[in-house]
Design an enzyme around this catalytic site. Sequence first.
Site, PDB file in Angstrom:
ATOM      1  N   PRO A 133      48.009   7.410  85.608  1.00  0.00           N
ATOM      2  CA  PRO A 133      47.113   7.965  84.582  1.00  0.00           C
ATOM      3  C   PRO A 133      45.680   7.505  84.822  1.00  0.00           C
ATOM      4  O   PRO A 133      45.440   6.369  85.233  1.00  0.00           O
ATOM      5  CB  PRO A 133      47.662   7.388  83.272  1.00  0.00           C
ATOM      6  CG  PRO A 133      49.021   6.865  83.598  1.00  0.00           C
ATOM      7  CD  PRO A 133      48.990   6.482  85.034  1.00  0.00           C
ATOM      8  N   THR A 148      36.728   2.984  84.373  1.00  0.00           N
ATOM      9  CA  THR A 148      35.752   1.883  84.290  1.00  0.00           C
ATOM     10  C   THR A 148      36.387   0.511  84.486  1.00  0.00           C
ATOM     11  O   THR A 148      35.721  -0.501  84.284  1.00  0.00           O
ATOM     12  CB  THR A 148      35.056   1.883  82.917  1.00  0.00           C
ATOM     13  OG1 THR A 148      36.058   1.798  81.896  1.00  0.00           O
ATOM     14  CG2 THR A 148      34.230   3.130  82.718  1.00  0.00           C
ATOM     15  N   SER A 150      31.810  -0.642  77.816  1.00  0.00           N
ATOM     16  CA  SER A 150      31.935   0.555  78.646  1.00  0.00           C
ATOM     17  C   SER A 150      32.034   1.835  77.818  1.00  0.00           C
ATOM     18  O   SER A 150      32.388   2.874  78.353  1.00  0.00           O
ATOM     19  CB  SER A 150      33.200   0.429  79.497  1.00  0.00           C
ATOM     20  OG  SER A 150      34.316   0.314  78.629  1.00  0.00           O
ATOM     21  N   GLU A 158      30.441   4.231  76.867  1.00  0.00           N
ATOM     22  CA  GLU A 158      29.893   5.509  77.328  1.00  0.00           C
ATOM     23  C   GLU A 158      30.895   6.293  78.144  1.00  0.00           C
ATOM     24  O   GLU A 158      30.843   7.514  78.199  1.00  0.00           O
ATOM     25  CB  GLU A 158      28.689   5.256  78.237  1.00  0.00           C
ATOM     26  CG  GLU A 158      27.503   4.681  77.571  1.00  0.00           C
ATOM     27  CD  GLU A 158      26.490   4.315  78.644  1.00  0.00           C
ATOM     28  OE1 GLU A 158      25.667   5.172  78.993  1.00  0.00           O
ATOM     29  OE2 GLU A 158      26.560   3.177  79.147  1.00  0.00           O
ATOM     30  N   THR A 170      44.854  -1.107  78.042  1.00  0.00           N
ATOM     31  CA  THR A 170      44.388  -2.408  78.552  1.00  0.00           C
ATOM     32  C   THR A 170      44.177  -3.432  77.452  1.00  0.00           C
ATOM     33  O   THR A 170      43.734  -4.536  77.720  1.00  0.00           O
ATOM     34  CB  THR A 170      43.049  -2.256  79.290  1.00  0.00           C
ATOM     35  OG1 THR A 170      42.130  -1.631  78.388  1.00  0.00           O
ATOM     36  CG2 THR A 170      43.190  -1.410  80.533  1.00  0.00           C
ATOM     37  N   GLU A 203      49.051  -0.772  80.828  1.00  0.00           N
ATOM     38  CA  GLU A 203      48.241  -0.516  82.024  1.00  0.00           C
ATOM     39  C   GLU A 203      48.790   0.600  82.902  1.00  0.00           C
ATOM     40  O   GLU A 203      48.756   0.512  84.130  1.00  0.00           O
ATOM     41  CB  GLU A 203      48.042  -1.817  82.826  1.00  0.00           C
ATOM     42  CG  GLU A 203      47.368  -2.900  81.985  1.00  0.00           C
ATOM     43  CD  GLU A 203      46.849  -4.076  82.798  1.00  0.00           C
ATOM     44  OE1 GLU A 203      47.002  -4.067  84.022  1.00  0.00           O
ATOM     45  OE2 GLU A 203      46.249  -4.978  82.185  1.00  0.00           O
ATOM     46  N   GLY A 204      49.323   1.626  82.273  1.00  0.00           N
ATOM     47  CA  GLY A 204      49.761   2.792  83.035  1.00  0.00           C
ATOM     48  C   GLY A 204      51.071   2.623  83.752  1.00  0.00           C
ATOM     49  O   GLY A 204      51.420   3.440  84.593  1.00  0.00           O
ATOM     50  N   GLY A 252      53.967   4.900  80.999  1.00  0.00           N
ATOM     51  CA  GLY A 252      53.825   6.291  80.614  1.00  0.00           C
ATOM     52  C   GLY A 252      52.380   6.641  80.322  1.00  0.00           C
ATOM     53  O   GLY A 252      51.475   5.863  80.634  1.00  0.00           O
ATOM     54  N   TYR A 296      32.289 -14.658  78.598  1.00  0.00           N
ATOM     55  CA  TYR A 296      32.051 -13.622  79.584  1.00  0.00           C
ATOM     56  C   TYR A 296      31.157 -14.201  80.682  1.00  0.00           C
ATOM     57  O   TYR A 296      30.118 -14.775  80.375  1.00  0.00           O
ATOM     58  CB  TYR A 296      31.333 -12.472  78.874  1.00  0.00           C
ATOM     59  CG  TYR A 296      31.524 -11.132  79.527  1.00  0.00           C
ATOM     60  CD1 TYR A 296      32.571 -10.304  79.150  1.00  0.00           C
ATOM     61  CD2 TYR A 296      30.650 -10.693  80.511  1.00  0.00           C
ATOM     62  CE1 TYR A 296      32.741  -9.067  79.750  1.00  0.00           C
ATOM     63  CE2 TYR A 296      30.822  -9.463  81.113  1.00  0.00           C
ATOM     64  CZ  TYR A 296      31.869  -8.648  80.729  1.00  0.00           C
ATOM     65  OH  TYR A 296      32.054  -7.428  81.317  1.00  0.00           O
TER      66      TYR A 296
END
Lengths: 675, 600
Positions: B176, B181, B246, B248, B258, B310-311, B314, B520
């Site tokens: 998927p 990003t 992210s 945008e 995620t 995380e894909g 499904g 961060y």
Amino acid sequence: MASKPVYLHRDPMLKKRDDFEDILEERRNSSDLRYALRCYTPVLYKGLTPCTPTQLMGMVLQSDQLHHVIKQVSKETGVTVEDVGKEAADILVEMAHRLQLSTIRFFAFTLSKVFKTLFRSVCVNEEGIQRLQQAIYEHPVVLLPSHRSYMDFLLMSYILYTYDLALPVIAAGMDFMSMKLVGEMLRMSGAFFIRRSFGGDKLYWAVFSEYVKTMLKNGLAPIEFFLEGTRSRTCKSLTPKLGLLNIVMDPFLKGEVFDVSLVPISISYERILEEVLYARELLGVPKPKESTSGLFKARKVLSEDYGSIHVYFGQPVSLRSLAESRVNRSQFNLMPRHIPTRPSKEIQSFVNYSAYRLVRAQEENMVLKPWVLVASLLLQNQAAGQRRWMALEELTEQAVWLRDLSRQFGAFLHWPDHIPPSEVVSSSLSLHQGLVRISEGRVQLALDQGLGPGEPASAEELLNQGVIVLSCASYRNQGLHVFLRPALLASAILSSSSNSKQEIFNSFSFLRNMFSNEFILCPGATIQDFEEASYLLMKTGALKMNQQDVVIMERGQRMVAFLSRVLDPFLQGYQVVCRFLCEEAAEGLTEKQFVPAVRTFIIKHLLTGGLRHAEVLSSDLQKNALAALIRLGAVQKVNGGAEKGTLKINKVMVNSLEDTLGGKLPTQKAIAARL
Amino acid sequence: MTAAHLRKPPGTDSTIPAPEEEGTVPRRRQEIMKWNGWGYSDSRFFLNEKDQVKFTGRRYSLSGAIIPGLKGWMESTFGADILHKISPAPALNSSAVQSPILYEAFLVELKSTGIPFSYDAEDRVFRAHGHCLHEIFALREGKIGRVPDIVVWPDCHNNVVKIVELACKHDVCLIPYGGGTNVSRALECPPEETRSIVSLDTSQMNRILWIDEKNLTARVEAGIIGQDLERLLDQRGFCVGHEPDSLEFSSLGGWVATRSSGMKKNIYGNIEDLVVHMKMVTPQGIIEKGFQGPRMSTGPDIHHFIMGSEGTLGVITEVTMKIRPKPEFKKYGSVVFPNFEMGVACLREIARQRCAPASIRLMDNEQFKLGYAMKPQASSVFTSFLNGLKQFYITKFKGFDPTRLCVATLLLEGNREKVLQHERQIYGIAAKFGGLAAGEENGQRGYMLTFFIAYLRDLAMDYYVIAESFETSVPWDRVLDICRNVKACIVQKCKEKGVKFPPFASCRVAQTYDTGACVYFYFGFNYRGLSSPVQVYEQVEHAAREEILANGGSLSHHHGVGKIRKEWMRETVSDVGMGMLKSVKDYVDPNNIFGSRNLL
């Protein structure tokens, strides 16, 4: 052609070491007063938040760590939190240093005078100083000098002051505090005082460890302590103590600092001030209690020549790189960090491993004087018995031979090559004239105290001889680490009934295990040690070795004989301890009674000529032997009952160990050998 | 509207049409976006003829502005030099892309469904990467690895069901794709995958299906990207308030997959707090709850198998989200602290009192300097005079050391009076920690930085500088230690690996929680003189992650695991935890149709 084994270690001959510079030279040429008063602006830790000793104490008392323990102790004892807090504050006052520059300046002045009187030179490797300066700027630093004399920590501070380096705070034993004036002087020069034993005292431990950690984390000053815990009376390195090392490692392991630099420092004395004191102590004359007046009586030592001192600042060891892949630091993630926890098995063995590595680093950088070699030869000659006098030429010849051998083994030997060897030997002898007797071009140990030759007749005479022998041995011991591994191999070869490499390895590994309380032998490094020993002996052409067999070459006979004689006194000492335990030890013998009892036994046998080595009188050796037997399970320490520390002896096992030490039995294949 | 600086205020003309029905992202992303860098093709930093950094395009508040301090900052921070420039490959060379593995039978059936698909090289390359440094670096060099063989664009839940059924039938691997990003190698096609790989691009599933004003919920298709979601809700007077950096470009489905976190989570919550209901199409069928209430006690929450998957299980197709009425008032703010330690202590206190505003972030000194360098040319002499005065006041009058001071940025939202009162409260607490209110503009610029940092990386890469960010969450008592140690670790590792210039290692406390914070990190260095810069980069990043874990930090706070952090999953969730996750995967997707090999 036999397959060539691959050895990973470097050739010890290639070990690069720095040059020395004598710091007394300048003292002899310029004003001590001006030196003591000069501008002092050391480089400090880059992350330093400066604070006064009083502020430091405040930080300790307000720490979460200490609060936690105070509350805990209050809950357990029913004493109010305030009162426990007060107790903690008192402990801290008793402990804390009050470093003042003025006191350091006072010491700088007086020590300059003293050092110039006592010593010919105080030599320091300046490159080491530069490395240290860089280390102090980068990370909190822990200074780990070897400990052979009371001089050590004054000397350290003196050197750091001389080179404009940050002055250390030093962990010192409480016994100094009984010397009131001196104790306070030392406190003001950066010493902080720890009680000798406080095993169960939670509060004391908390105050102490928090005090040290706070200084370390804030990078207030390099922390200095002695890994060996106490002065080594024998000049052999002592098995490291882990308590303080544990404490200084903790802030790194828990992520409170990025790294800590551990700096091994080797201080070698050409002649030790306490030489005779140590020997007496080992022979059972109790150690005089430190007192100020006692110190002044010691003034007569000021009139003698103590040669030179060499101080080698080793390569700083990064705790971070030491821990890399040895410790999983995330184990501390699941407990709040202010709650004290017992170190895990993993941490304990890491601290132990680090401690051994650091002590080995101290050993390796220890400067050896020619006298160390001469003393070894004289002792071996004396033990050989028949002819105790030795011609000077012969001694010189042997010393030169030993000089070359020890260099091949990587010793850090300071032998002045520009002077004829005979002069080197005789100047060594004259510096230690109290220990030797020279007459008509012959030399021997000064054992007969002016009496005629012959065996000693009384215990008293014997002890007097013991003083000389043990003093001498303390010099020989300084070089033991150079010969130790090849000596273990040589003894193993001689005691083995065949040339089988496997048998020799088993025997090596038995001896190594037996002596691991006696010498610095890193735990779990049997194979490396064996390989190192084999490498050295093959390199010097003494041995030939293939997959199965070990053969001594013709030219190696002398070397192997010498090396095995190095271990002789220890082998004999351990054997006699075993024999005592089997034959003479009374039922209910306690640990405390052990040393006097075994000494009486030994004196008896020395007087009847059953023992050759007066060295076995050393209580250090006797205690180490007992510790080894306890470790191996041949003797058990029973703590219950009326007497504390009663020894329960497994005579069958002790007996068999004695036999094995004597080389009568093949060693059991207990040790899984991977060869 | 979301972040004000994202777009010019209404009234000024805009180059992109504001589509009513259609989303911002077309099927052919290459029409508006860079193939080898961040964001819109028309927006980038560049060095103009006067050697000043300028930002192009018309989309952002910074567009068209000259940023006078940036060049100097890059020179002094990285040792970058305009004489040493390295230009990326100008266009994608289709011949470098391996020809697709196509299953005839699958294609025939796919065609019969009428769902659009493509095996055009550009389409496929676009969906083969996220924004990890090494991915962008390789693209710039024109190096293309394994890419998906087909891209499909379903536009509704039922289409997804059909595609998944076909994939199962023909044993095709599905990956998927949302906004692309990620920084976790999540979209990287496993090189060992031999089946045909289909990238399932959800970007055309971008409608709001309904809004329930009584319950304050909205049903949204999972392919919608953040800015479209907020824009469409805004027209109806609502917002979701989920603003990852992210937003945008990233999609709702990606946020769920995620476990993403938004800047304003203090008011609106993180993604797990915002999802009320969702539907996921798996090889075993569709998983969803049979109810839409606020909470339930029915065993482990099945949403938590979906969130963070995380894909690997499904495709998330539809999500019911909490919505809120648009805030009436919003205000930025900032506080300058004499040092980072004081700043962290202040944030901790604010968290203790549970009075954190919509967003509060503490930037360290390095990031403060970067923020300062990002200041556009002052519009008037008076403004620059005022700035000089402010700087003088803080550094000289207040005695702040410009090499140690740091700044916290604030965003407050809600009722006007309450916001102003809240602001006073925050400044009151800050003052106890030596904090000095430093104005709205500094605050706003702080948030702006996060939208431009990825554009800035593209500029830096033109001058031999490579950089990336990573994050963690950590208990409060470890915050200072982790910041110091990770930065020191980066510096040391760079030195060890032979990096010739001092690296840039910077951090901010990006989120506060009751028990800890999200930290961060930015990390970058000038790689001139290195033969394999990406390898060095990855070794340093690896060491930094180890350091994070050793210091009590989490494997990830919101970036996810992907493939880049897989190796640490076992120690993160324990053996049994791994077994539980594996058994879910084995049941839901026994043939590994969703074969991205993320997470486990």
